[in-house]
Write a protein that holds these residues in place. Structure first.
Motif, PDB file in Angstrom:
ATOM      1  N   LEU A   1     -10.022  -7.863   5.347  1.00  0.00           N
ATOM      2  CA  LEU A   1     -10.507  -6.596   5.923  1.00  0.00           C
ATOM      3  C   LEU A   1      -9.455  -5.502   5.752  1.00  0.00           C
ATOM      4  CD1 LEU A   1     -12.254  -7.643   9.291  1.00  0.00           C
ATOM      5  CD2 LEU A   1     -13.226  -7.485   7.005  1.00  0.00           C
ATOM      6  N   ASP A   2      -8.208  -5.832   6.082  1.00  0.00           N
ATOM      7  CA  ASP A   2      -7.137  -4.818   6.029  1.00  0.00           C
ATOM      8  C   ASP A   2      -6.929  -4.309   4.603  1.00  0.00           C
ATOM      9  OD1 ASP A   2      -6.809  -5.304   8.732  1.00  0.00           O
ATOM     10  OD2 ASP A   2      -5.002  -6.530   8.495  1.00  0.00           O
ATOM     11  N   VAL A   3      -6.889  -5.228   3.646  1.00  0.00           N
ATOM     12  CA  VAL A   3      -6.625  -4.832   2.255  1.00  0.00           C
ATOM     13  C   VAL A   3      -7.813  -4.051   1.692  1.00  0.00           C
ATOM     14  CG1 VAL A   3      -6.274  -5.721  -0.101  1.00  0.00           C
ATOM     15  CG2 VAL A   3      -4.951  -6.678   1.822  1.00  0.00           C
ATOM     16  N   THR A   4      -9.030  -4.460   2.051  1.00  0.00           N
ATOM     17  CA  THR A   4     -10.209  -3.743   1.546  1.00  0.00           C
ATOM     18  C   THR A   4     -10.238  -2.318   2.080  1.00  0.00           C
ATOM     19  OG1 THR A   4     -11.396  -5.852   1.488  1.00  0.00           O
ATOM     20  CG2 THR A   4     -12.722  -3.860   1.270  1.00  0.00           C
ATOM     21  N   LYS A   5      -9.956  -2.163   3.378  1.00  0.00           N
ATOM     22  CA  LYS A   5      -9.959  -0.817   3.962  1.00  0.00           C
ATOM     23  C   LYS A   5      -8.860   0.050   3.328  1.00  0.00           C
ATOM     24  CE  LYS A   5     -10.444  -0.311   8.502  1.00  0.00           C
ATOM     25  NZ  LYS A   5     -10.011  -0.256   9.923  1.00  0.00           N
ATOM     26  N   LYS A   6      -7.668  -0.537   3.167  1.00  0.00           N
ATOM     27  CA  LYS A   6      -6.569   0.228   2.563  1.00  0.00           C
ATOM     28  C   LYS A   6      -6.916   0.624   1.128  1.00  0.00           C
ATOM     29  CE  LYS A   6      -2.054   1.501   2.286  1.00  0.00           C
ATOM     30  NZ  LYS A   6      -0.865   0.695   2.023  1.00  0.00           N
ATOM     31  N   SER A   7      -7.599  -0.283   0.402  1.00  0.00           N
ATOM     32  CA  SER A   7      -7.949   0.031  -0.991  1.00  0.00           C
ATOM     33  C   SER A   7      -8.899   1.221  -1.047  1.00  0.00           C
ATOM     34  CB  SER A   7      -8.537  -1.190  -1.713  1.00  0.00           C
ATOM     35  OG  SER A   7      -9.897  -1.404  -1.378  1.00  0.00           O
TER      36      SER A   7
ATOM     37  N   SER B   1     -10.611   4.208  -9.595  1.00  0.00           N
ATOM     38  CA  SER B   1     -10.875   2.789  -9.886  1.00  0.00           C
ATOM     39  C   SER B   1      -9.572   1.995  -9.957  1.00  0.00           C
ATOM     40  CB  SER B   1     -11.580   2.655 -11.242  1.00  0.00           C
ATOM     41  OG  SER B   1     -12.597   3.620 -11.385  1.00  0.00           O
ATOM     42  N   HIS B   2      -8.628   2.554 -10.690  1.00  0.00           N
ATOM     43  CA  HIS B   2      -7.371   1.837 -10.953  1.00  0.00           C
ATOM     44  C   HIS B   2      -6.558   1.633  -9.677  1.00  0.00           C
ATOM     45  CE1 HIS B   2      -4.099   0.386 -13.419  1.00  0.00           C
ATOM     46  NE2 HIS B   2      -3.272   1.202 -12.788  1.00  0.00           N
ATOM     47  N   ALA B   3      -6.524   2.660  -8.823  1.00  0.00           N
ATOM     48  CA  ALA B   3      -5.751   2.549  -7.572  1.00  0.00           C
ATOM     49  C   ALA B   3      -6.301   1.405  -6.723  1.00  0.00           C
ATOM     50  CB  ALA B   3      -5.819   3.861  -6.801  1.00  0.00           C
ATOM     51  N   ILE B   4      -7.625   1.296  -6.680  1.00  0.00           N
ATOM     52  CA  ILE B   4      -8.270   0.252  -5.867  1.00  0.00           C
ATOM     53  C   ILE B   4      -7.983  -1.134  -6.456  1.00  0.00           C
ATOM     54  CG2 ILE B   4     -10.522  -0.706  -5.212  1.00  0.00           C
ATOM     55  CD1 ILE B   4     -11.452   2.299  -5.008  1.00  0.00           C
ATOM     56  N   GLN B   5      -8.214  -1.269  -7.754  1.00  0.00           N
ATOM     57  CA  GLN B   5      -8.040  -2.587  -8.389  1.00  0.00           C
ATOM     58  C   GLN B   5      -6.595  -3.073  -8.286  1.00  0.00           C
ATOM     59  OE1 GLN B   5      -8.791  -2.819 -12.629  1.00  0.00           O
ATOM     60  NE2 GLN B   5      -9.126  -5.040 -12.503  1.00  0.00           N
ATOM     61  N   THR B   6      -5.662  -2.177  -8.540  1.00  0.00           N
ATOM     62  CA  THR B   6      -4.246  -2.563  -8.534  1.00  0.00           C
ATOM     63  C   THR B   6      -3.836  -3.088  -7.167  1.00  0.00           C
ATOM     64  OG1 THR B   6      -3.848  -0.837 -10.137  1.00  0.00           O
ATOM     65  CG2 THR B   6      -1.914  -1.716  -9.018  1.00  0.00           C
ATOM     66  N   TYR B   7      -4.238  -2.369  -6.124  1.00  0.00           N
ATOM     67  CA  TYR B   7      -3.853  -2.772  -4.772  1.00  0.00           C
ATOM     68  C   TYR B   7      -4.541  -4.082  -4.389  1.00  0.00           C
ATOM     69  CZ  TYR B   7      -2.919  -2.680   0.189  1.00  0.00           C
ATOM     70  OH  TYR B   7      -2.516  -3.028   1.459  1.00  0.00           O
ATOM     71  N   ALA B   8      -5.841  -4.194  -4.693  1.00  0.00           N
ATOM     72  CA  ALA B   8      -6.600  -5.402  -4.333  1.00  0.00           C
ATOM     73  C   ALA B   8      -5.995  -6.632  -5.014  1.00  0.00           C
ATOM     74  CB  ALA B   8      -8.061  -5.245  -4.743  1.00  0.00           C
TER      75      ALA B   8
ATOM     76  N   SER C   1      -3.059  -7.065  -6.428  1.00  0.00           N
ATOM     77  CA  SER C   1      -1.664  -7.373  -6.074  1.00  0.00           C
ATOM     78  C   SER C   1      -1.606  -8.081  -4.721  1.00  0.00           C
ATOM     79  CB  SER C   1      -0.794  -6.115  -6.083  1.00  0.00           C
ATOM     80  OG  SER C   1      -1.143  -5.304  -4.992  1.00  0.00           O
ATOM     81  N   ASN C   2      -2.695  -7.996  -3.953  1.00  0.00           N
ATOM     82  CA  ASN C   2      -2.774  -8.743  -2.696  1.00  0.00           C
ATOM     83  C   ASN C   2      -3.564 -10.048  -2.839  1.00  0.00           C
ATOM     84  OD1 ASN C   2      -1.535  -7.314  -0.199  1.00  0.00           O
ATOM     85  ND2 ASN C   2      -2.333  -5.682  -1.498  1.00  0.00           N
ATOM     86  N   GLY C   3      -3.900 -10.418  -4.064  1.00  0.00           N
ATOM     87  CA  GLY C   3      -4.527 -11.721  -4.313  1.00  0.00           C
ATOM     88  C   GLY C   3      -6.037 -11.742  -4.155  1.00  0.00           C
ATOM     89  N   PHE C   4      -6.664 -10.566  -4.047  1.00  0.00           N
ATOM     90  CA  PHE C   4      -8.125 -10.519  -3.919  1.00  0.00           C
ATOM     91  C   PHE C   4      -8.738  -9.995  -5.212  1.00  0.00           C
ATOM     92  CE2 PHE C   4      -6.893  -9.759   0.702  1.00  0.00           C
ATOM     93  CZ  PHE C   4      -7.066 -11.087   1.056  1.00  0.00           C
TER      94      PHE C   4
ATOM     95  N   ILE D   1     -17.152   6.027  -2.444  1.00  0.00           N
ATOM     96  CA  ILE D   1     -16.169   5.040  -2.881  1.00  0.00           C
ATOM     97  C   ILE D   1     -16.379   3.868  -1.939  1.00  0.00           C
ATOM     98  CG2 ILE D   1     -13.728   4.557  -3.275  1.00  0.00           C
ATOM     99  CD1 ILE D   1     -13.239   7.566  -3.554  1.00  0.00           C
ATOM    100  N   GLU D   2     -16.646   2.683  -2.492  1.00  0.00           N
ATOM    101  CA  GLU D   2     -17.124   1.580  -1.648  1.00  0.00           C
ATOM    102  C   GLU D   2     -16.679   0.215  -2.155  1.00  0.00           C
ATOM    103  OE1 GLU D   2     -21.440   0.918  -1.989  1.00  0.00           O
ATOM    104  OE2 GLU D   2     -21.565   2.883  -2.957  1.00  0.00           O
ATOM    105  N   PRO D   3     -15.351   0.016  -2.252  1.00  0.00           N
ATOM    106  CA  PRO D   3     -14.865  -1.251  -2.809  1.00  0.00           C
ATOM    107  C   PRO D   3     -15.346  -2.477  -2.038  1.00  0.00           C
ATOM    108  CG  PRO D   3     -13.101  -0.043  -1.682  1.00  0.00           C
ATOM    109  CD  PRO D   3     -14.257   0.887  -1.800  1.00  0.00           C
ATOM    110  N   MET D   4     -15.773  -3.488  -2.817  1.00  0.00           N
ATOM    111  CA  MET D   4     -16.106  -4.812  -2.285  1.00  0.00           C
ATOM    112  C   MET D   4     -15.064  -5.773  -2.832  1.00  0.00           C
ATOM    113  SD  MET D   4     -20.042  -4.216  -3.171  1.00  0.00           S
ATOM    114  CE  MET D   4     -19.577  -2.626  -3.867  1.00  0.00           C
ATOM    115  N   LEU D   5     -14.312  -6.417  -1.939  1.00  0.00           N
ATOM    116  CA  LEU D   5     -13.252  -7.335  -2.344  1.00  0.00           C
ATOM    117  C   LEU D   5     -13.597  -8.748  -1.887  1.00  0.00           C
ATOM    118  CD1 LEU D   5     -11.761  -4.701  -2.918  1.00  0.00           C
ATOM    119  CD2 LEU D   5      -9.770  -5.610  -1.727  1.00  0.00           C
TER     120      LEU D   5
END
Ligand code: MF3
Ligand code: CO
Length: 248
Positions: free
Chosen positions: A123-129, A147-154, A156-159, A200-204
């Motif tokens: 939850l925390d990583v998805t919200k931050k992304s 797109s890139h900012a979201i993917q990189t953060y997700a 790098s946290n293993g999701f 913007i609606e990332p699903m991790l």
């Protein structure tokens, strides 16, 4: 074709967004073990009606409910159900509000009672992304920067980041151009312009990004049955920076 919005049109969407944000705040206080997502869906219908707004998802392409309610391994488009939520579940409530023909779209994941450390981290990583993506929603950037900012953060946290569902333009229609993927290289895609309004609606996922849709034709799950979370805001891109239309 990307439809740019005037300041006045953005202010109409903002009013829809405020109602949506207030509705999510009410939902947050109602999610607990034993509550059903069918009850939440009915609450949303009543809340929107009381505020002079309509649930745009109901009847959209035959979708039967006001909200999508996606529990645990369901990524998105889950049907509200009479199965009580259980301690330890995570559930995403997604809805599109129509106020006088102008739309706003926001999804939020909620913890049901106390949840596992891994679920909380998801939850925390998805919200931050989501918020890292929003930071890139500035005039002159390109879609790929979001797109890139979201993917990189997700990652790098293993999701993993779901590929089969994306953000989108929104206005009088729920889904307008452009598509907003939550993965991909920076510096590519449409140039962001003053007056664009997008979700913007990332699903991790805790596991792999692959999806599969149930026999009901809607409910999208992780193929490996791992957990999935989502946070979504509707954002206007303006000369003054990203304007989040769906927060209080
Ligand atoms: N609100 C979602 C989106 O981001 C899902 C809409 S699908 C529907 O587009 F059919 F339920 F409306
Ligand atoms: Co959306």
């Amino acid at each position: 074709m990307i439809v740019l919005k005037t300041k006045e049109e953005i202010s109409f969407m903002r009013e829809a967004g405020k109602i949506l944000a207030a509705c999510h705040r009410e939902i947050a206080g109602r999610i607990k073990p034993g509550v059903t997502t069918a009850e939440i869906d009915r609450f949303v219908e009543e809340f929107l009606e009381a505020h002079g707004a309509k649930p745009e998802q109901k009847g959209y392409m035959g979708y039967p409910y006001a909200t999508c309610a996606s529990v645990n391994d369901v990524i998105c488009h889950g049907f509200p159900s009479k199965t009580p939520l259980q301690e330890g579940d995570i559930v995403t409530i997604d809805m599109v509000v129509n106020l006088n023909g102008w739309l706003a779209d926001s999804a939020w994941s909620y913890a049901v009672g106390s949840i596992s450390e891994e679920a909380q981290r998801l939850l925390d990583v998805t919200k931050k992304s989501l918020f890292l993506g929003i930071e890139q929603a500035i005039v002159g950037n390109r879609l790929g920067d979001i797109s890139h900012a979201i993917q990189t953060y997700a990652e790098s946290n293993g999701f993993s980041v779901v590929r089969d569902f994306t953000g989108h333009g929104i206005g009088r229609e729920m889904h307008e151009d452009p598509f907003v993927p939550h993965f991909g290289p920076p510096g590519k895609g449409s140039r962001l312009k003053d007056g664009m309004v997008i979700t913007i609606e990332p699903m991790l996922n805790t596991g792999k990004f692959h999806t599969k849709v149930d026999a009901d034709g809607w409910t999208a799950r992780t193929r490996d049955r791992s957990l999935s979370a989502q946070y979504e805001h509707t954002i206007a891109i303006t000369e003054d920076g990203p304007f989040i239309l769906t927060e209080l």
